[in-house]
Design an enzyme around this catalytic site. Structure first.
Site, PDB file in Angstrom:
ATOM      1  N   HIS A  53       5.527   6.341  -2.615  1.00 21.39           N
ATOM      2  CA  HIS A  53       6.821   6.869  -3.058  1.00 21.39           C
ATOM      3  C   HIS A  53       6.654   8.320  -3.491  1.00 21.39           C
ATOM      4  O   HIS A  53       7.447   9.190  -3.138  1.00 21.39           O
ATOM      5  CB  HIS A  53       7.369   6.091  -4.257  1.00 21.39           C
ATOM      6  CG  HIS A  53       7.505   4.623  -4.028  1.00 21.39           C
ATOM      7  ND1 HIS A  53       7.317   3.692  -5.023  1.00 21.39           N
ATOM      8  CD2 HIS A  53       7.806   3.916  -2.914  1.00 21.39           C
ATOM      9  CE1 HIS A  53       7.502   2.485  -4.542  1.00 21.39           C
ATOM     10  NE2 HIS A  53       7.799   2.592  -3.257  1.00 21.39           N
ATOM     11  N   ARG A  83      12.727  -4.057   6.001  1.00 19.31           N
ATOM     12  CA  ARG A  83      13.628  -3.916   4.859  1.00 19.31           C
ATOM     13  C   ARG A  83      15.054  -3.777   5.364  1.00 19.31           C
ATOM     14  O   ARG A  83      15.301  -3.221   6.414  1.00 19.31           O
ATOM     15  CB  ARG A  83      13.221  -2.706   4.025  1.00 19.31           C
ATOM     16  CG  ARG A  83      11.874  -2.918   3.351  1.00 19.31           C
ATOM     17  CD  ARG A  83      11.490  -1.736   2.528  1.00 19.31           C
ATOM     18  NE  ARG A  83      12.356  -1.544   1.383  1.00 19.31           N
ATOM     19  CZ  ARG A  83      12.197  -2.154   0.204  1.00 19.31           C
ATOM     20  NH1 ARG A  83      11.209  -2.988   0.029  1.00 19.31           N
ATOM     21  NH2 ARG A  83      13.020  -1.924  -0.793  1.00 19.31           N
ATOM     22  N   CYS A 108       0.823  -1.207   0.000  1.00 20.08           N
ATOM     23  CA  CYS A 108       0.000   0.000   0.000  1.00 20.08           C
ATOM     24  C   CYS A 108       0.858   1.259   0.000  1.00 20.08           C
ATOM     25  O   CYS A 108       2.075   1.206   0.104  1.00 20.08           O
ATOM     26  CB  CYS A 108      -0.914  -0.016   1.213  1.00 20.08           C
ATOM     27  SG  CYS A 108      -0.020   0.081   2.772  1.00 20.08           S
ATOM     28  N   ALA A 113       3.182   1.643   2.900  1.00 25.28           N
ATOM     29  CA  ALA A 113       4.369   0.789   2.758  1.00 25.28           C
ATOM     30  C   ALA A 113       5.400   1.455   1.851  1.00 25.28           C
ATOM     31  O   ALA A 113       6.605   1.362   2.080  1.00 25.28           O
ATOM     32  CB  ALA A 113       3.978  -0.585   2.210  1.00 25.28           C
TER      33      ALA A 113
END
Lengths: 537, 458
Positions: A191, A90, A56, A59
């Site tokens: 992003h 990550r 999503c 994220a």
């Protein structure tokens, strides 16, 4: 390997008609004889009920872009889950350095406002403001990120107002991201939201000029398994200075001075191209799409960077470093090529990596038959020239576009940044070196498949068709692949290996792939008491 | 590591809100895990994609297994207009493409906040003949992952369990709580060893510990079958293991089908295992078979043999309440001193139970906290350290920062393999816990001691 004449319609046949029609547009076959690129559908909604690899907006924003900024304390405003799952997930390695002492690193910690039912009913702004006050008091961070989760947008907490008020109280930047999970259709929206805020609130706010004859920023490099450090090692040996990465092992302290660099390198086109473009417009910094995954790709990239500055000494030094690094790794690569040669693979991973790793695999004598992205847009497959033709739909219109103008004080024309004449610069742009990305399609093997937002069903069917030897994927599909009797490598986390970049990284990757293919257990799946039966089959 | 954590203890009111390095996560991951314990089930997350992705990732990282689930893939439109259309489309597509026996839907904070009416949407959906769709409400802003597990267990009972009105069968239902498949396997073995037939659900054995067979099975051969779950309404009793994860489901089964629930702890440690065995013995009038007696004797023998390796050592324990409570009891049995005991899951009764056990054992000066987090624990440790940490993998940062050995128990354990297959329950589980605990303490002693103190004979 043989080029199987894959019939995509047949693969999709069991799906309901509406789903079939939708998915058909996301799957494209490379046909070199056709002479033109086929159009692929990307960045559109996943069909509800389909088992997708996508995440999503939150994220993409917190998990990928802003979470790794090591000296910023990131608070997730919402119920506990989102913060928890993006904590230590990550592998964005970070370490202390001149500008960030050990007691200023927060990226391994998890901060959540842990909203309860009453906060959902009465609003969570007070709770957030209080938590900001408390963490400032306890940790004294330089700057804070605030990331929104789904319920925040629904109940209408005003993150901007809370952040602004807290900024005034504490005198440090408190940057908020309206990255609610439901925005957009994948991580991609997050992003973009992160890029906008980094551009608007961080870059250009610093006053320290980075020392160095050739200062580079490294955009869209997340330092998984130390990737960025290996690239920096090579770049520094040639004579470059890396001002800052975005955002692996990056710090607010260095990001704010990124506008002083001479050239931006773009590794992950998808997650960061927004910033590259905006920095070009605002500060005049040109950008170069790079790929440090694969030996030949690294060599090409190093030569491209040197060409951007046109300094003879730099070019000579580049060749020297290439020669030396190459000599060191070639015998080792050859050793692993013996195991890898002729093998085929699938690769599904976001960003530019499904494209980049094809070069590295080719160095090992392997070929990628099916490649796809989780959250790409058409330009990541087809190249940037299709950008003007991409129609924006309701989901992408929800993500605000940031329109920047040349900065009256800090703008310097690109050719001056690169210390070259306007004519020489124009030539570089015209030749497609600078400010250009051609996408994955030109580098796909003929007969191979590009697949957007690949789902579990299609992957299984494509495995039956292509019978690959290995699948590169994320954790959700890793063990599915193993159950199929196929090796898999996590290409999000590298299965805790790495770095995979540049020359030495290629050896590490080659060793890991060779081990995945040849581990003795693969031959032991069928127990001895069933082997005679298997042989009869 | 964690150098930003203040060296000095904070003033008491410095932290009153939010969570730093939590010991809990949200409900849906527990619901998804519980749903995987039904054979042929595809869990479905009703919300935006990220939740489903995160939950599958968390489970795959812990179990090293596929954790399949679909999602309603909300975008902004569904968030505004409601998710009914998305769920109906999902149900249709999931049955058409993946063909599960049952879909177990859980909500997310998104669908909960907009108020999607799950029973109505499910009633309006196209469900093929002989197939099932069940649901649980799992808002993430209430409780923890344990609550989500419990809510899905309750959902399974509410939708599926039936009573045919005939006299109850000589059979036990087992609600195993939020445990690993290795634990569930061991619990089933103990009850089977006593000669009592049983139905366990959720049962993730064979699903989250499945073997490699060279062909992928989307619905592995394990899990409780729908028929068995339906028939559980006709069992004589329910062994409800773990108050937080199992008791609600057991209570629901009791009121729906008249199957009495026996509330027990998850059988970690000698006493909790004894209690399970006594409950089965009493409930079914069976004798305790010799193999179990031998196993118990071996544990006591070991405790006597090597008590000096761990007795008197201080330990910090954190994790889910149903795991931590019996674990603390066992640590007390071992003569260890549980100095700090935390869970992230809310519930004042946690503190009451643990404090009660500590008091009974005459242990003073321990700190116990529900709704705690690892930042609390780290601060306590900075004030006064302990010899050992026991908890999930997130504890490794404190372990390194403060140079304390960590024994990994609970959920999640991302950074080690094999643990989901190896039980910590029953008498065999006791032996494994003793081995893990005494080994890390001995390794520690060997690592730190002077050359002249480095010994083979202990």
């Amino acid at each position: 390997m043989t080029m199987t004449d894959v019939n995509i319609d047949e693969i999709l046949a069991p799906m309901p008609d509406k789903v079939k029609k939708n998915r058909r547009k996301h799957i494209v076959k490379k046909d070199a004889s056709a002479g033109c690129r086929p159009q692929i559908e990307a960045n559109t909604r996943t069909v509800p009920g389909i088992i997708t690899q996508r995440g999503c907006s939150y994220a993409g924003c917190k998990g990928v872009v802003v979470g790794p900024i090591k000296d910023m304390l990131t608070i997730t405003h919402g119920p506990i889950g989102c913060a928890y799952y993006s904590w230590g997930t990550r592998r964005n390695k970070a370490r202390t350095d001149d500008s960030t002492p050990p007691d200023q690193i927060y990226s391994t910690m998890c901060f959540s406002t842990d909203m309860q039912e009453s906060d959902i009913v009465f609003g969570g702004e007070k709770k957030l403001a209080k938590m900001i006050d408390e963490v400032v008091e306890i940790f004294h961070p330089r700057a804070i990120n605030i990331c929104a989760t789904c319920p925040i947008g629904l109940i209408g907490d005003d993150l901007g107002a809370v952040s602004k008020a807290a900024e005034e109280r504490h005198g440090i930047p408190i940057i908020h991201y309206n990255c609610e999970g439901y925005k957009g259709v994948s991580q991609s929206a997050g992003h973009h939201i992160a890029n906008n805020q980094i551009m608007e609130r961080m870059i250009g706010t610093g006053t320290e000029k980075v020392d160095g004859k050739y200062v580079l920023n490294f955009l869209g490099e997340y330092n998984i398994g130390g990737d960025a450090w290996e690239i920096e090692r090579v770049l520094e040996e040639i004579g470059y200075t890396v001002g800052s990465t975005l955002t692996g092992d990056s710090a607010y302290a260095t990001i704010k001075n990124m506008h002083t660099a001479h050239l931006n390198l773009v590794q992950c086109h998808r997650s960061i191209n927004y910033i590259a473009e905006m920095m070009e417009t605002k500060y005049g910094i040109p950008w170069l799409k790079v790929n440090f995954i694969g030996i030949d790709a690294t060599i090409d990239t190093l030569r491209d960077i040197a060409q951007c500055f046109g300094d003879k000494e730099l070019i000579a030094r580049t060749e020297l470093v290439i020669e030396r690094e190459l000599a060191a790794v070639t015998p080792e690569i050859e050793r692993y090529q013996k195991i890898c040669r002729g093998k085929t693979a699938f690769i599904f991973v976001g960003g530019s990596r499904s494209h980049h790793y094809q070069f590295l695999l080719r160095n090992l004598g392997m070929e990628v038959m099916v490649a796809g992205y989780e959250f790409a847009h058409r330009d990541d497959y087809e190249g940037r020239e299709v950008i003007p033709t991409i129609k924006s739909d309701a989901d992408s219109k929800n993500i605000p576009e940031l329109h920047v103008k040349p900065d009256t004080e800090m703008y310097r024309p690109p050719h001056l940044r690169l210390k070259m004449s306007q004519e020489k610069y124009d030539e570089l742009v015209a030749s497609g070196v600078l400010n250009e990305y051609r996408g994955m399609y030109p580098d796909m093997v003929n007969g191979g498949i590009m697949i957007d937002d690949a789902n579990h069903f299609e992957t299984e069917e494509l495995v039956k068709v292509f019978k690959p030897d290995l699948i590169f994927t994320g954790i959700k599909d890793k063990y599915v692949t193993h159950k199929m009797g196929l090796p898999s490598k996590q290409i999000h986390s590298y299965d805790y290996s790495g770095p995979y970049t540049c020359f030495r990284g290629a050896v590490t990757f080659a060793k890991d792939v060779a081990h995945s293919l040849s581990t003795p257990a693969w031959k032991m799946i069928t127990p001895p008491w069933e082997q005679s039966i298997t042989e009869q089959r | 590591m964690l150098e930003c954590t203040p060296k000095e203890p904070l003033p008491k009111d410095a932290r009153t809100t939010g969570s730093i390095n939590p010991i809990k996560t949200c409900q849906p991951v527990g619901a998804l895990y519980a749903a995987l314990g039904i054979h042929g089930c595809l869990p479905h997350s009703h919300g935006s994609q990220g939740c489903c992705s995160y939950h599958r990732m968390a489970l795959s990282r812990h179990f090293h297994e596929p954790a399949m689930a679909s999602t309603s893939s909300f975008t902004e439109g569904a968030s505004v207009f409601g998710g009914a259309a998305n769920l109906k489309t999902s149900i249709k597509n999931v049955f058409a493409i993946y063909n599960p026996e049952i879909i177990a839907v859980h909500t997310t904070c998104l669908s909960e906040t907009i108020g999607d009416d799950m029973p109505t949407i499910i009633k309006q959906s196209e469900i093929p003949e002989g197939k099932y769709v069940i649901h649980a409400n799992t808002p993430s802003y209430h409780g923890s992952h344990v609550t989500g597990f419990s809510n899905m267990c309750k959902g399974i009972v509410s939708y599926l369990a039936e009573s045919d009105g005939n006299p109850k069968k000589e059979r036990a239902n087992i609600f195993p709580g939020f445990t690993n498949p290795g634990d569930m396997r061991e619990i089933k073995r103990i009850v089977t060893e006593m000669g009592v037939p049983s139905i366990m659900y959720p049962d993730t054995t064979g699903v989250m510990d499945s073997p490699v067979r060279k062909t992928y099975e989307m619905f592995p051969r394990g899990g409780a079958t729908i028929e068995a779950i339906q028939d559980s309404g006709n069992s004589k009793m329910t062994l409800s293991l773990g108050a937080w994860s199992s008791d609600e489901a057991a209570a629901t089964l009791q009121s729906k089908c008249g199957v009495p629930g026996v509330p027990l702890r998850i059988p970690i440690g000698v006493k909790a295992t004894d209690d399970l065995i006594m409950a089965v013995k009493k409930g079914f009038g069976v004798d305790v078979p010799e193999p179990l007696e031998v196993e118990r004797g071996q544990v006591i023998d070991t405790l006597i043999d090597i008590h000096y390796q761990y007795e008197g050592k201080t330990v910090a324990v954190f994790g889910d309440p149903d795991i931590v409570i019996p674990l603390v009891e066992f640590l007390i049995t071992m003569g260890m001193i549980p100095k700090y005991v935390l869970t992230g899951t809310p519930g004042g009764k946690f503190e009451k139970i643990v404090n009660g056990m500590l008091e009974e054992a005459g242990i003073e000066g321990s700190r116990v906290k529900a709704e705690g987090d690892l930042f609390d624990l780290h601060q306590w440790i900075k004030e006064e350290s302990v010899d050992l940490l026991i908890g999930n993998a997130h504890g490794k940062y404190i372990a390194r920062a403060e140079d304390i050995p960590l024994v990994r128990v609970g959920f999640p354990v991302f950074d080690r393999a094999v643990h989901p297959l190896m039980p910590i329950v029953g008498y065999r589980g006791c032996l494994r816990l003793i081995e893990m605990i005494s080994n890390v303490l001995l390794d520690r002693r060997d690592r730190d001691c002077l050359d002249e103190d480095y010994e083979l004979i202990l």
